[in-house]
Design an enzyme around this catalytic site. Structure first.
Site, PDB file in Angstrom:
ATOM      1  N   LEU A  28    -104.911 -49.431  60.308  1.00 55.90           N
ATOM      2  CA  LEU A  28    -103.787 -49.007  59.469  1.00 55.90           C
ATOM      3  C   LEU A  28    -104.198 -47.990  58.413  1.00 55.90           C
ATOM      4  CD1 LEU A  28    -102.151 -52.516  59.014  1.00 55.90           C
ATOM      5  CD2 LEU A  28    -101.744 -50.807  60.791  1.00 55.90           C
ATOM      6  N   HIS A  55     -98.756 -46.204  58.003  1.00 59.86           N
ATOM      7  CA  HIS A  55     -98.237 -47.532  58.381  1.00 59.86           C
ATOM      8  C   HIS A  55     -97.717 -48.269  57.150  1.00 59.86           C
ATOM      9  CE1 HIS A  55    -101.414 -46.877  61.573  1.00 59.86           C
ATOM     10  NE2 HIS A  55    -100.380 -47.198  62.321  1.00 59.86           N
ATOM     11  N   LEU A  58    -101.331 -38.113  59.000  1.00 57.45           N
ATOM     12  CA  LEU A  58    -102.231 -39.265  59.121  1.00 57.45           C
ATOM     13  C   LEU A  58    -102.082 -39.889  60.506  1.00 57.45           C
ATOM     14  CD1 LEU A  58    -101.923 -41.023  55.632  1.00 57.45           C
ATOM     15  CD2 LEU A  58    -103.418 -39.154  56.355  1.00 57.45           C
ATOM     16  N   ARG A  91    -106.205 -41.619  65.138  1.00 63.75           N
ATOM     17  CA  ARG A  91    -107.106 -40.790  65.962  1.00 63.75           C
ATOM     18  C   ARG A  91    -107.815 -39.713  65.137  1.00 63.75           C
ATOM     19  NH1 ARG A  91    -103.147 -42.023  70.302  1.00 63.75           N
ATOM     20  NH2 ARG A  91    -104.344 -43.112  71.897  1.00 63.75           N
TER      21      ARG A  91
END
Ligand code: PAF
Length: 284
Positions: free
Chosen positions: A33, A37, A186, A189
């Site tokens: 996260l 998120h 953001l 990956r």
């Protein structure tokens, strides 16, 4: 915060939430996260009096050659972040819990057209995997509201279509893309990028932004030239492009100008890392 790692514990956790909460919002994630998120969790709190999140790296949405085995798994840090963000219940199922007989032979949900365009073309079966797991999670959590990020705009549109077509009684909300200071969206990956690639990566958003700013005043026959010049800029910077396209919203149809609601979508690889981003051009 209740942590439920199987369906039985999830059921008990939800029953205890329902004793005090009228409305439940759900944020499905694959973990690792970041602030993107957590912004979705914050938004979820505005729509409900209890928030449920899930952490599940869904094998069904990865092709055999993709990064399922190396996808970052940071469960302890994720649980701490969700607890701090005020999440009430986290569902952390195993692959077996979701796909007792494996995901390869599992029934799949396919959203035609929307699911076959853009990332669906480059990653065949990807959105079938996303829709199938999201549907299963919806059936288990039975939320009133679910929140998805606009960073994955195609995914958001596909989930909305699935929910509409299947008549699921769930309100879908979206959260704005969260960005690093230099503009890079953001994403879990981003960790894969080398220092040199990370230095180039913000060019994706700056090129999208420049193109989006020029589009409204571009004549219909100069739109393709604008898109081609943006593609050329990204390729010169070192990106291998999967696509850089203008598509209509919400159906992702090809459009030749920005006079209707549309979005610029990009997917490009830097070394082994595939990055996606988008900018919506809404004519409201
Ligand atoms: O966006 C994601 O992280 C995933 O595609 C989702 C929605 C959690 C389904 O696995």
């Amino acid at each position: 915060m209740i942590v439920a790692s199987d369906i039985a514990d999830l059921g008990q956790g939800l029953a205890s939430l329902h004793t005090r909460a009228q409305k439940i919002a759900f944020v499905p994630t694959m973990g690792n996260l970041h602030a993107g998120h957590l912004a979705l969790v914050e938004q979820a709190h505005h729509h409900a009096d209890a928030v449920v999140a899930s952490i599940f790296v869904n094998p069904m949405q990865f092709a055999a050659h993709e990064d399922l085995s190396t996808y970052p798994r940071t469960l302890e840090a994720d649980l701490t972040a969700l607890e701090t963000a005020g999440v009430d219940l986290v569902f952390t199922p195993s692959d077996r819990e979701i796909y007792p007989e494996g995901s390869a032979s599992h029934t799949a949900i396919h959203v035609p057209s929307l699911g076959d365009a853009l990332c669906g073309k480059d990653r065949p079966g990807h959105f079938d995997g996303v829709c199938t797991v999201v549907y299963k999670l919806f059936q288990l959590v039975k939320p009133d509201v679910a929140v998805f990020g606009e960073k994955d705009l195609q995914q958001l549109l596909i989930i909305k279509k699935m929910v509409g077509d299947l008549g699921l009684p769930i309100e879908i909300q979206s959260g704005a893309t969260q960005r690093a200071e230099d503009g890079l969206a953001l994403s879990s990956r981003n960790h894969y990028l080398s220092a040199a690639e990370r230095a180039i990566a913000p060019k994706l958003f700056s090129t999208l932004t420049a193109c989006a700013e020029s589009l409204p005043s571009a004549s219909p026959n100069s739109v393709e030239t604008l898109l081609a010049s943006s593609r050329g800029e990204l390729e010169s910077a070192g990106f291998a492009l999967d696509y850089f396209e203008l598509r209509g919203l919400p159906l992702l149809q090809h459009v030749s100008d920005a006079t209707q609601d549309c979005a610029l979508f990009v997917a490009a690889r830097l070394g082994q890392t595939r990055l996606i981003d988008n900018i919506q051009l809404l004519n409201r």
